[in-house]
Design a protein around this motif. Structure first.
Motif, short mmCIF file in Angstrom:
data_model
loop_
_atom_site.label_atom_id
_atom_site.label_comp_id
_atom_site.label_asym_id
_atom_site.label_seq_id
_atom_site.Cartn_x
_atom_site.Cartn_y
_atom_site.Cartn_z
N ARG A 195 1.11 -1.20 0.52
CA ARG A 195 -0.01 -0.08 -0.45
C ARG A 195 0.88 1.82 -0.13
NH1 ARG A 195 -2.40 -0.33 4.93
NH2 ARG A 195 -1.04 1.18 5.86
N LEU A 196 1.79 1.24 0.78
CA LEU A 196 2.84 2.39 0.60
C LEU A 196 3.54 2.48 -0.77
CD1 LEU A 196 3.15 4.21 3.34
CD2 LEU A 196 5.29 3.05 3.72
N LEU A 220 2.44 1.62 -3.75
CA LEU A 220 1.82 2.20 -4.31
C LEU A 220 2.06 3.47 -4.26
CD1 LEU A 220 0.94 -0.15 -5.69
CD2 LEU A 220 -1.36 0.31 -5.03
N LYS A 221 1.62 3.77 -3.21
CA LYS A 221 0.84 5.37 -2.87
C LYS A 221 1.91 6.13 -3.40
CE LYS A 221 -2.02 5.05 1.03
NZ LYS A 221 -2.18 5.19 2.75
N THR A 222 3.41 5.89 -2.78
CA THR A 222 4.14 6.00 -3.24
C THR A 222 5.14 6.47 -4.37
OG1 THR A 222 5.99 5.75 -0.63
CG2 THR A 222 7.60 6.53 -2.41
N ALA A 260 2.33 6.33 -6.15
CA ALA A 260 1.90 7.33 -7.43
C ALA A 260 1.94 8.45 -7.30
CB ALA A 260 0.66 6.67 -7.08
N TYR A 261 2.79 9.33 -6.26
CA TYR A 261 2.75 10.05 -5.85
C TYR A 261 3.81 10.92 -6.74
CZ TYR A 261 4.20 14.42 -3.99
OH TYR A 261 4.68 15.47 -3.96
N THR A 301 7.30 6.39 7.90
CA THR A 301 6.64 6.45 6.73
C THR A 301 7.76 8.07 5.88
OG1 THR A 301 4.45 7.34 6.84
CG2 THR A 301 5.94 8.63 4.93
N GLY A 337 5.74 14.63 -0.28
CA GLY A 337 5.48 13.55 -1.03
C GLY A 337 5.31 12.30 0.55
N ILE A 374 1.70 11.39 2.23
CA ILE A 374 1.20 9.79 2.53
C ILE A 374 1.17 10.19 4.18
CG2 ILE A 374 2.23 7.60 2.68
CD1 ILE A 374 4.23 9.18 -0.56
N SER A 405 -2.17 10.46 4.87
CA SER A 405 -3.34 9.20 4.45
C SER A 405 -3.19 8.19 5.32
CB SER A 405 -3.10 9.24 3.39
OG SER A 405 -1.48 8.45 2.62
N GLU A 406 -2.08 8.21 5.73
CA GLU A 406 -1.70 7.03 6.47
C GLU A 406 -2.24 6.94 8.17
OE1 GLU A 406 0.73 4.10 5.92
OE2 GLU A 406 -0.62 4.22 3.97
#
Ligand code: ASP
Length: 431
Positions: A74-75, A77-79, A81-82, A299, A403, A407, A410-411
């Protein structure tokens, strides 16, 4: 005086000192540039000294703390994507801006003629035609280094990152004493590196002064004049990304105050500006994001080392503007397909290039080859490259830090930028 104001003052004084002394200035018979160079290099070396243990320990600990494949996925993917999204936004800002400003056209003529560029486009292009893709593939091959020690010695961050990600993941998988000891060992390394960063940052004002003074003593402002159009086009586009696009993301997606984040990141921004290297700035970025902005180590330790290498918004934007400027200077109208090639190649190379000074230049030759322009075109922009390098590196680092904040929020990290960075530092110091 707070450290970030000291560093800012050092940048200004360094610029003034460099411009005043020039390349040949003497003090009591001693060349001043040599003295600037000495203190600057000392500071830079001290920062670089931390990179290998810092990248390894922050990633190993960061990945270990994320907890399992699902959280990591998940982390990750977010990273990614950002990073892809912001780099693309930056490139598109650059693309639009350079098409409107047309810095490569001077007095209605291609700037190549004005700047005295002589080259047979078709002929030279043929000789470099296959080079582009091969170089791009090589960049990604380095991601899996055959020798981890060699990768570390050569500063090949991508390889080091890949190894550390795997190492961290499997450390967390070993659920007995051995796994715990390993995790705690790397956690200890990480904390020691952060303390060393704090120490080195006390010298930052002197180091930054030396770096900026040396650069400006050599650059001089006269060399900028013929390229002023290009110079200000890049600065304008970078400013738009730094002061409009990224703050909007911070506010809308992160729900935090962009102003407060700028204040938290000031030491890192100024270090990036004076060193022109995201890698060398990484220790300061980590410190600012964790201590001043309040992002958790879980993070920041994951997002920032990755970002220092693969997320370069300023670089991506610069590559796009530079390639289009050179095309304009050669009198070439790029088709939509060619502009699309520039965008994609800028995105890919900005991921692959190292966070060191002038890394973009290599990437730009790859882009030029991809659209059939001679690599020599890069010669056009050399005179202004260093000053623009300083500016784009600051943008690179700021985007990484945004970022981390977005992120983290969002966590569910509510403490991020919840208080003024200076007050937070004072509270931590007295605790
Ligand atoms: N100097 C840049 C950085 O370290 C890379 C580049 O654009 O040349 O982020």
């Amino acid at each position: 005086m707070a450290l970030h104001w000291q560093i800012l003052l050092a940048v200004l004084l360094g610029a003034a000192a460099g411009l005043a002394t020039g390349p040949d200035g003497l003090l009591l018979g001693v060349p001043l540039v040599g003295a600037f160079d000495f203190v600057g290099t000392l500071f830079l070396n001290a920062l670089k000294m931390l990179i290998v243990p810092l990248v390894m320990s922050s990633l190993i600990v960061g990945v270990g703390n994320v907890g399992g494949a699902a959280g990591l996925g998940r982390l990750g993917l977010k990273t990614v994507a950002y990073y892809l999204a912001t780099s693309l936004i930056a490139i598109l800002i650059g693309l639009a801006w350079v098409n409107v400003a047309k810095p490569g056209i001077m007095d209605g003529r291609p700037a190549g003629e004005v700047l005295g560029l002589e080259a047979d486009t078709a002929e030279v292009a043929d000789s470099v035609r296959d080079k582009g893709t091969g170089d791009l593939v090589a960049v990604f091959l380095r991601m899996v280094p055959p020798n981890i020690v060699q990768a570390a010695a050569n500063g090949q961050m991508l390889g080091l990152i890949f190894f550390s990600l795997l190492f961290g993941y499997f450390t967390a998988q070993i659920r007995d004493e051995a796994g715990r000891v390993l995790h705690r060992f790397w956690d200890g390394v990480y904390r020691v590196m952060m303390r060393m960063t704090e120490l080195i940052m006390r010298l930052a004002p002197v180091g930054v002064f030396g770096l900026v003074a040396k650069t400006l003593a050599h650059a001089g402002l006269a060399a900028l004049l013929p390229l002023a159009g290009f110079f200000f086009t890049v600065l304008g586009a970078l400013a738009l990304h730094l002061f409009v696009a990224l703050p909007l993301l911070l506010r809308v997606i992160g729900g935090v105050s962009p102003l407060r984040h700028f204040k938290a990141m000031l030491p890192a921004l100024l270090t990036a500006f004076s060193t022109a290297s995201s890698s060398a700035t990484l220790p300061v970025t980590l410190e600012s994001v964790e201590k001043r902005a309040g992002v958790s180590n879980r993070t920041a330790g994951f997002v920032l080392p990755l970002g220092a290498t693969i997320n370069m918004d300023g670089t991506a934007l610069y590559e796009c503007v530079a390639a289009l400027f050179i095309a304009q200077a050669y009198g070439l109208e790029l088709s939509f397909a060619q502009q699309f090639t520039v965008v994609i190649t800028a995105l890919l190379t900005s991921i692959g290039v190292a966070g060191i000074p002038s890394a973009s230049l290599v990437a730009i030759t790859i882009i030029l080859a991809a659209i059939g322009l001679p690599a020599e075109g890069v010669g056009l922009i050399l005179a202004v490259d260093r000053l623009l390098d300083m500016s784009r590196t600051a943008v690179n680092v700021f985007s990484d830090s945004c970022g981390a904040v977005i992120i983290a929020r969002s966590e569910g990290e509510r403490q991020v930028l919840a208080e003024d960075p200076e007050e937070r530092m004072r509270r931590l110091a007295s605790a």
